[in-house]
Design a protein around this motif. Structure first.
Motif, PDB file in Angstrom:
ATOM      1  N   GLU A   5     -21.667  16.034  52.475  1.00  0.00           N
ATOM      2  CA  GLU A   5     -23.060  15.733  52.097  1.00  0.00           C
ATOM      3  C   GLU A   5     -23.740  15.010  53.257  1.00  0.00           C
ATOM      4  OE1 GLU A   5     -24.772  16.431  49.365  1.00  0.00           O
ATOM      5  OE2 GLU A   5     -23.295  16.871  47.811  1.00  0.00           O
TER       6      GLU A   5
ATOM      7  N   SER B  18     -21.344  13.000  45.954  1.00  0.00           N
ATOM      8  CA  SER B  18     -22.198  13.511  44.885  1.00  0.00           C
ATOM      9  C   SER B  18     -21.301  14.437  44.065  1.00  0.00           C
ATOM     10  CB  SER B  18     -23.401  14.280  45.439  1.00  0.00           C
ATOM     11  OG  SER B  18     -23.055  15.638  45.645  1.00  0.00           O
TER      12      SER B  18
ATOM     13  N   GLN C 178     -21.533  17.464  43.735  1.00  0.00           N
ATOM     14  CA  GLN C 178     -22.017  18.786  44.117  1.00  0.00           C
ATOM     15  C   GLN C 178     -21.135  19.955  43.657  1.00  0.00           C
ATOM     16  OE1 GLN C 178     -24.981  19.565  45.310  1.00  0.00           O
ATOM     17  NE2 GLN C 178     -24.399  21.704  45.118  1.00  0.00           N
TER      18      GLN C 178
ATOM     19  N   LYS D 230     -20.546  20.239  39.840  1.00  0.00           N
ATOM     20  CA  LYS D 230     -21.636  20.770  39.020  1.00  0.00           C
ATOM     21  C   LYS D 230     -21.745  22.281  39.208  1.00  0.00           C
ATOM     22  CE  LYS D 230     -25.591  19.380  41.933  1.00  0.00           C
ATOM     23  NZ  LYS D 230     -26.929  18.803  41.878  1.00  0.00           N
TER      24      LYS D 230
ATOM     25  N   ARG E 286     -21.495   6.641  49.497  1.00  0.00           N
ATOM     26  CA  ARG E 286     -21.619   7.157  50.871  1.00  0.00           C
ATOM     27  C   ARG E 286     -21.464   6.007  51.854  1.00  0.00           C
ATOM     28  NH1 ARG E 286     -26.376  11.796  50.091  1.00  0.00           N
ATOM     29  NH2 ARG E 286     -25.352  12.655  48.257  1.00  0.00           N
TER      30      ARG E 286
ATOM     31  N   GLN F 293     -27.704   9.092  41.040  1.00  0.00           N
ATOM     32  CA  GLN F 293     -28.562  10.273  41.120  1.00  0.00           C
ATOM     33  C   GLN F 293     -28.717  10.862  39.726  1.00  0.00           C
ATOM     34  OE1 GLN F 293     -26.549  13.105  43.628  1.00  0.00           O
ATOM     35  NE2 GLN F 293     -27.530  12.352  45.489  1.00  0.00           N
TER      36      GLN F 293
ATOM     37  N   HIS G 214     -28.886  20.809  54.594  1.00  0.00           N
ATOM     38  CA  HIS G 214     -28.744  20.157  53.276  1.00  0.00           C
ATOM     39  C   HIS G 214     -27.261  19.952  52.984  1.00  0.00           C
ATOM     40  CE1 HIS G 214     -29.441  18.836  49.320  1.00  0.00           C
ATOM     41  NE2 HIS G 214     -29.309  19.983  48.701  1.00  0.00           N
ATOM     42  N   HIS G 215     -26.596  20.987  52.604  1.00  0.00           N
ATOM     43  CA  HIS G 215     -25.138  21.023  52.553  1.00  0.00           C
ATOM     44  C   HIS G 215     -24.734  22.481  52.651  1.00  0.00           C
ATOM     45  CE1 HIS G 215     -25.811  22.100  48.421  1.00  0.00           C
ATOM     46  NE2 HIS G 215     -26.176  20.881  48.065  1.00  0.00           N
TER      47      HIS G 215
ATOM     48  N   SER H  25     -31.233  22.695  45.897  1.00  0.00           N
ATOM     49  CA  SER H  25     -31.300  24.032  46.478  1.00  0.00           C
ATOM     50  C   SER H  25     -30.795  25.052  45.472  1.00  0.00           C
ATOM     51  CB  SER H  25     -30.440  24.119  47.747  1.00  0.00           C
ATOM     52  OG  SER H  25     -29.104  23.767  47.492  1.00  0.00           O
TER      53      SER H  25
ATOM     54  N   ARG I 150     -28.049  27.780  45.247  1.00  0.00           N
ATOM     55  CA  ARG I 150     -26.751  27.785  45.939  1.00  0.00           C
ATOM     56  C   ARG I 150     -26.304  29.199  46.288  1.00  0.00           C
ATOM     57  NH1 ARG I 150     -27.889  22.433  45.583  1.00  0.00           N
ATOM     58  NH2 ARG I 150     -27.765  21.735  43.447  1.00  0.00           N
TER      59      ARG I 150
ATOM     60  N   GLY J 234     -29.825  23.656  41.727  1.00  0.00           N
ATOM     61  CA  GLY J 234     -30.072  22.375  41.066  1.00  0.00           C
ATOM     62  C   GLY J 234     -30.754  21.387  41.968  1.00  0.00           C
ATOM     63  N   PHE J 235     -30.577  20.149  41.592  1.00  0.00           N
ATOM     64  CA  PHE J 235     -31.313  19.087  42.273  1.00  0.00           C
ATOM     65  C   PHE J 235     -30.624  17.764  42.010  1.00  0.00           C
ATOM     66  CE2 PHE J 235     -34.841  16.124  42.998  1.00  0.00           C
ATOM     67  CZ  PHE J 235     -35.352  16.657  44.171  1.00  0.00           C
ATOM     68  N   ALA J 236     -30.884  16.790  42.877  1.00  0.00           N
ATOM     69  CA  ALA J 236     -30.447  15.415  42.605  1.00  0.00           C
ATOM     70  C   ALA J 236     -31.554  14.463  43.014  1.00  0.00           C
ATOM     71  CB  ALA J 236     -29.167  15.101  43.362  1.00  0.00           C
TER      72      ALA J 236
HETATM   73  N1  ASP Z   1     -25.727  17.161  46.097  1.00  0.00           N
HETATM   74  C1  ASP Z   1     -27.034  17.144  46.674  1.00  0.00           C
HETATM   75  C2  ASP Z   1     -27.354  15.765  47.232  1.00  0.00           C
HETATM   76  O1  ASP Z   1     -26.719  14.790  46.869  1.00  0.00           O
HETATM   77  C3  ASP Z   1     -28.110  17.482  45.720  1.00  0.00           C
HETATM   78  C4  ASP Z   1     -28.140  18.916  45.319  1.00  0.00           C
HETATM   79  O2  ASP Z   1     -28.130  19.791  46.181  1.00  0.00           O
HETATM   80  O3  ASP Z   1     -28.240  19.165  44.113  1.00  0.00           O
HETATM   81  O4  ASP Z   1     -28.295  15.624  47.997  1.00  0.00           O
END
Ligand code: ASP
Length: 586
Positions: free
Chosen positions: A176, A198, A200, A203, A222, A236, A440-441, A479, A481, A522-524
């Motif tokens: 992340e 997270s 990530q 989920k 983190r 989050q 982002h990731h 984002s 995924r 999704g989102f955080a």
């Molecule tokens: N895991 C991502 C973050 O912590 C959020 C996401 O992409 O849903 O920024």
């Protein structure tokens, strides 16, 4: 019957006149007026004035003499109306007071290390005695606000059909963009869990597992330098949907934002929130977190300066400028140049238009009529230039823009500007390794028609990543995924990860992608950042009950602590000093 109280301090009103009550709380203030002693008694609901009259009760008057600030008291007495001249319109209980019949000291207090009504106490002292700090109105307000908002968030998620499911904290490191906190494992000496940065991948597994709408208010860890908007651990609102469009995810979040504002009785931002492309944000604001409460937009002059006589302009990949509404002096310009250099710029070219509109600039003599016409600006203003790579020009002017807005007081604090930044690049160049890395990731999907760019032109590949920004603070990211194993593998490989390495790190996840993975996204939302802005605070520490200081320690408990040799041995861990210097606080 409760032995301590039958009413709350803050709820007593004129209608209660004549009632006998028992109240309990803290002595916020005590005033001795010769005969009468007045005590402001505070509980979570507010403050009521106690009046102890020696002619009414000798014992209580004796006790009242011993009372000091922040003693815990219990009082019995009668609600009476205050005399007209003694009414206090500033507090809800200001029409009445309690004529005390019995007074008990329930718990004593040492003299406090700071006064609770002093607004200038140093933060380390506040944190060392956080339990006292928590008694202050500001903290009481912030944590009650926090509760209200989180309840509204949960209600909104529930109404939108999301299921609250838990994920592990002790896990395998997921990328992340930060360092992991590592946890040794006694049962497997020499091995470590990572604390989840997270949820990530979990989920994403919920989507593969058929839940379709998951959410959680998840704690994330983190290992990063601490700042106004960063702590080692934070929460989050983490969510994920199966079969979504980007617009649906954004819509879910916007409903949560609106519900949160409404829970506080505030005007909510109008939906849909504005959107801005990443490239546009960088060009106009020099950042992917634009604060649009003020103008001071960056403009591009690369074309018009292509053949410039001024070599710095002619040779730069990008020439950009912003216009500050003030004719800066030489001294001010020297200071701004230093700021530009802090941001990585080589210097700061400028053209000043004085009050009469006359040009004052060491570079003016090199500029053509066309160039001067392109920069021409109102009297009493300064055009500030960055000539560099596009990324550096954005960075320098983006930094200057924020600084100038603060210095010139261009920010309208009464405004709330929330917006989405969309269409981020999929990859960025890692400054250290020179390799492509994720923005982002690595689980973020490319735009559908940009999939081929993963191999052919990674720099141009855009992703389905979106960020929510509020007054220049990044509130969260999300984002759509990658849900196909082959695409996931191509992204790993564009980042320089061999198939073997990808399998050894993420084999478990790549397997899952091959067993009926639905499209998902999704989102955080960073809960503390969101709460800090809702509470009108400048740092997230004001909405975290027990935060760490910039050096990464907890002044209250003294954590982190050293661990004794035998314990470490059992864990298979050896330690080595010295430790690196502590980072500076913003
Ligand atoms: N895991 C991502 C973050 O912590 C959020 C996401 O992409 O849903 O920024």
């Amino acid at each position: 019957m409760n032995p301590w109280r039958d009413r709350y301090c803050g709820e007593l009103r004129a209608e209660d006149e004549g009632t006998r009550v028992m109240v309990a709380g803290w002595a916020a203030r005590r005033r001795d007026h010769g005969g009468l002693i007045f005590i402001d008694l505070r509980d979570h609901s507010g403050v009521i004035q106690l009046v102890v009259n020696p002619e009414r009760t000798r014992d209580a008057a004796k006790t009242a003499h011993d009372v000091r600030t922040e003693f815990v008291l219990r009082a019995r007495g009668e609600i009476v109306r205050r005399a007209a001249e003694a009414v206090n319109p500033n507090i809800p209980t200001g029409d009445v007071e309690i004529q005390v019949d019995e007074l008990d000291i329930v718990s004593r207090s040492e003299p406090l290390p700071f006064q609770l009504d002093d607004d200038n106490v140093d933060e380390p002292l506040r944190l060392r005695y956080r339990y006292l700090d928590l008694r202050r109105e500001r903290m009481q307000r912030n944590f009650r606000l926090s509760h209200t908002v989180i309840a509204a968030i949960r209600r909104s998620m529930d109404e939108q059909g999301f299921v609250d499911i838990w994920t592990p904290s002790l896990t395998l490191g997921t990328p992340e963009g930060a360092r992991d906190f590592l946890v040794p494992v006694r049962l497997q000496p020499g091995r470590f869990f990572a604390l989840a940065q997270s949820p990530q991948l979990f989920k994403q597994l919920f989507m593969i597992g058929g839940f379709e709408r998951y959410y959680q208010i998840a704690t994330c860890w983190r290992d990063e330098d601490l700042r106004a908007d960063r702590q080692f651990e934070f929460r989050q609102l983490d969510l994920e949907l199966a079969f979504p469009t980007r617009d649906e995810v954004i819509d879910v979040m916007e409903r949560v934002v609106v519900a949160s504002f409404q829970s506080l009785g505030r005007d909510a931002p109008t939906r849909p929130l504005p959107r801005m492309a990443y490239a546009d944000a960088l060009l106009r604001y020099g950042t992917d977190k634009p604060d649009v409460r003020y103008g001071l937009e960056i403009q591009d002059a690369t074309e018009v300066t292509r053949g410039s006589q001024f070599g710095v302009f002619a040779n730069a990949d990008a020439v950009r400028f912003l216009v500050a509404p003030r004719a800066f002096s030489r001294a001010e310009l020297a200071r701004l140049e230093a700021v530009a250099k802090e941001w990585g710029g080589k210097g700061l070219a400028y053209v000043v238009y004085d009050e009469a509109g006359e040009v004052r600039s060491p570079i003016a003599k090199f500029l053509s009529e066309d160039e001067l016409a392109a920069f021409s600006s109102a009297p009493d203003s300064t055009v500030l230039f960055a000539a560099d790579t596009p990324a550096m020009a954005a960075r320098v002017l983006g930094g200057l823009r924020v600084q100038l807005a603060e210095e010139l007081e261009l920010i309208d604090d009464s405004r709330d500007e929330l917006l989405w930044v969309v269409d981020f690049p999929l990859f960025q160049n890692d400054e250290d390794s020179g390799e492509w890395t994720f923005v982002h990731h690595p689980f973020t999907a490319p735009l559908e028609d940009h999939e081929d760019l993963i191999e052919t032109d990674p720099a141009r590949a855009l992703s389905q990543h979106y960020d929510l920004i509020w007054n220049g603070w990044e509130q969260g990211s999300g984002s759509i995924r990658i849900h196909r194993q082959d695409v996931q593998q191509r992204v790993f490989s564009a980042m320089g990860m061999s198939d073997e390495e990808a399998r050894s790190k993420f084999g478990w996840f790549l397997d899952a992608l091959q067993m009926g993975a639905p499209p998902h996204g999704g989102f955080a939302l960073g809960i503390e950042r969101f709460l800090a802005l809702l509470a009108g605070e400048d740092t997230i520490r004001e909405v975290i009950p027990f935060p760490k200081t910039a050096s990464g320690s907890d002044p209250l408990t003294g954590a982190p602590s050293e661990i004794s040799g035998p314990v470490l041995q059992e864990l298979g861990v050896a330690t080595r000093k010295p430790r690196p210097a502590a980072p500076k606080e913003r």
